[in-house]
Write an enzyme that holds these catalytic residues in place. Structure first.
Site, PDB file in Angstrom:
ATOM      1  CG  ASP A  12      -0.556   0.029   2.868  1.00 22.50           C
ATOM      2  OD1 ASP A  12       0.720  -0.475   2.634  1.00 22.50           O
ATOM      3  OD2 ASP A  12      -0.746   0.695   3.479  1.00 22.50           O
ATOM      4  CG  ASP A  17       4.040   0.074   1.298  1.00 19.02           C
ATOM      5  OD1 ASP A  17       3.463  -0.970   1.692  1.00 19.02           O
ATOM      6  OD2 ASP A  17       3.981   1.436   2.818  1.00 19.02           O
ATOM      7  CB  VAL A 137       4.740  -4.832   3.132  1.00 19.59           C
ATOM      8  CG1 VAL A 137       5.904  -5.575   3.280  1.00 19.59           C
ATOM      9  CG2 VAL A 137       4.241  -4.392   2.320  1.00 19.59           C
TER      10      VAL A 137
HETATM   11  C1  BDR Z   1       2.556  -0.254   8.535  1.00 24.66           C
HETATM   12  O1  BDR Z   1       1.870   0.299   8.060  1.00 24.66           O
HETATM   13  C2  BDR Z   1       1.703   1.044   7.163  1.00 24.66           C
HETATM   14  O2  BDR Z   1       1.311   2.435   7.483  1.00 24.66           O
HETATM   15  C3  BDR Z   1       3.185   0.719   6.946  1.00 24.66           C
HETATM   16  O3  BDR Z   1       3.141   1.030   6.084  1.00 24.66           O
HETATM   17  C4  BDR Z   1       3.394  -0.503   7.364  1.00 24.66           C
HETATM   18  O4  BDR Z   1       3.567  -1.528   5.934  1.00 24.66           O
HETATM   19  C5  BDR Z   1       3.004  -0.084   9.976  1.00 24.66           C
HETATM   20  O5  BDR Z   1       2.001  -0.262  10.672  1.00 24.66           O
HETATM   21 CA    CA Z   2       2.439  -0.627   4.208  1.00 26.32          CA
END
Ligand code: BDR
Ligand code: CA
Length: 327
Positions: A12, A17, A137
């Site tokens: 995302d 990321d 992720v």
């Molecule tokens: C996760 O939340 C998102 O804001 C970041 O990209 C990461 O994947 C961390 O809590």
């Molecule tokens: Ca993320």
């Protein structure tokens, strides 16, 4: 030299990321099959374009499959709609974002693929001749939908590495980490799908937080990846400072790239334990990562389902990113 590891990266994008995408593209032992986007840090239009921008900056033609714009269930309960209030602020008229709407890179000249990400998963994994590692992720919506469409695809998944959750740490509510909170139903579905699951939660990622001095080391590599990684670390620290002016820790965890690095070399993680993990789906526990510790409940019915990293090694992680970004 052995075969490369086939990886699908689900993102995302998002500042951290973006670092994970760079690490995946640069890794000499990774065959990056595809990038799948999902709504999370920002709406889907942004996370998809940001993923394309990073790949373009790297000269990579890895396909991007646009995924789900909404969580499985969360979006139908108005009070549970994600907002991005906690990740931006305005100080003296200047906006600070942990995840800007668009990354500061040229707009992408190409578009995402026609197939939606969950359909790509089903199509690709049905035909795959060898099992694939999925590094997820962002919120887990794409994978959950794909598994709902055809659960047999699990056969061709060698491992799912998830950045998400937290045992003693949380960042979205007092008990929930963002990725899991953003689609708890999807997370509960995915971590019980029967695949080999490695969770890289906040407990691990916060051990690897980078400072402005670390950013300078990346910048000195004098490569695109080194410079961009440094800029993103600085941006995240500046935003954190603006959002929480009393916070003493001027450092930032680049959560997502740790999961990517761990997918290739688990020694970057510490205290990895096989545990029984479930996700809180309602009320105060919404999005919480619930680990069963009472032995009387660790029965056949409540099997241990994930490996969970309780800690990580910052120096190993930094050294690996420095190696990859020097290329
Ligand atoms: C996760 O939340 C998102 O804001 C970041 O990209 C990461 O994947 C961390 O809590
Ligand atoms: Ca993320």
């Amino acid at each position: 030299m052995g075969e490369k590891t086939k990886i699908i990266l689900d993102v995302d994008t998002g500042t951290d990321d973006a670092v994970a995408i760079m690490a995946a593209v640069k890794h000499p032992d990774i065959d990056l099959v595809a990038v799948c986007s999902v709504a999370g840090n920002k709406p889907l239009v942004n996370t998809t374009e940001n993923s394309l921008r990073v790949l373009q900056a790297l000269g990579s033609d890895v396909p991007v499959y646009r995924g789900c714009a909404q969580p499985l269930v969360k979006s139908i309960t108005p009070t549970r709609i994600p907002d991005h209030g906690g990740t931006m602020t305005i100080v003296d008229g200047k906006e600070y974002h942990v995840h800007p709407e668009y990354l500061d890179l040229p707009a992408s000249k190409r578009s995402f693929e026609e197939l939606p990400a969950p359909m790509f998963y089903v199509d690709y994994l049905r035909k795959a001749k060898e099992p694939v590692t999925i590094v997820a992720v962002g919120p887990l919506t794409n994978l959950a939908v794909a598994l709902l469409m055809d659960h047999d695809i699990v056969r061709n998944i060698s491992r799912i590495v998830i950045m998400g959750g937290g045992d003693r740490c949380a960042n979205r509510t007092p008990v929930a980490e963002f990725n899991i909170w953003a689609d708890p139903d999807a997370a509960q579905w995915v971590i019980h799908c029967g695949a080999d699951i490695l969770m890289v939660p906040l407990d691990a990622t916060v051990c690897t937080a980078f400072t402005k001095e670390d950013a300078e080391d990346f910048r000195r590599l004098d490569t695109f990846c080194g410079r961009f990684c440094a800029d993103l670390i600085d941006l995240r620290i500046d935003a954190d400072r603006a959002i929480n002016p009393t916070c003493p820790d001027y450092n930032t965890a680049i959560h997502d790239a740790l999961a990517l690095v761990a997918a290739m070399d688990e020694s970057v993680l510490r205290d990895v334990e096989q545990v029984r993990c479930d996700i809180g789906l309602a009320d105060f526990a919404e999005g919480a990562t619930l680990i069963t510790r009472s032995k009387e409940f660790l029965t056949d019915e409540f099997e241990k389902n994930v490996r969970f990293a309780f800690s990580a090694d910052k120096e190993r992680y930094k050294a690996e990113l420095m190696r990859l970004f020097a290329m």
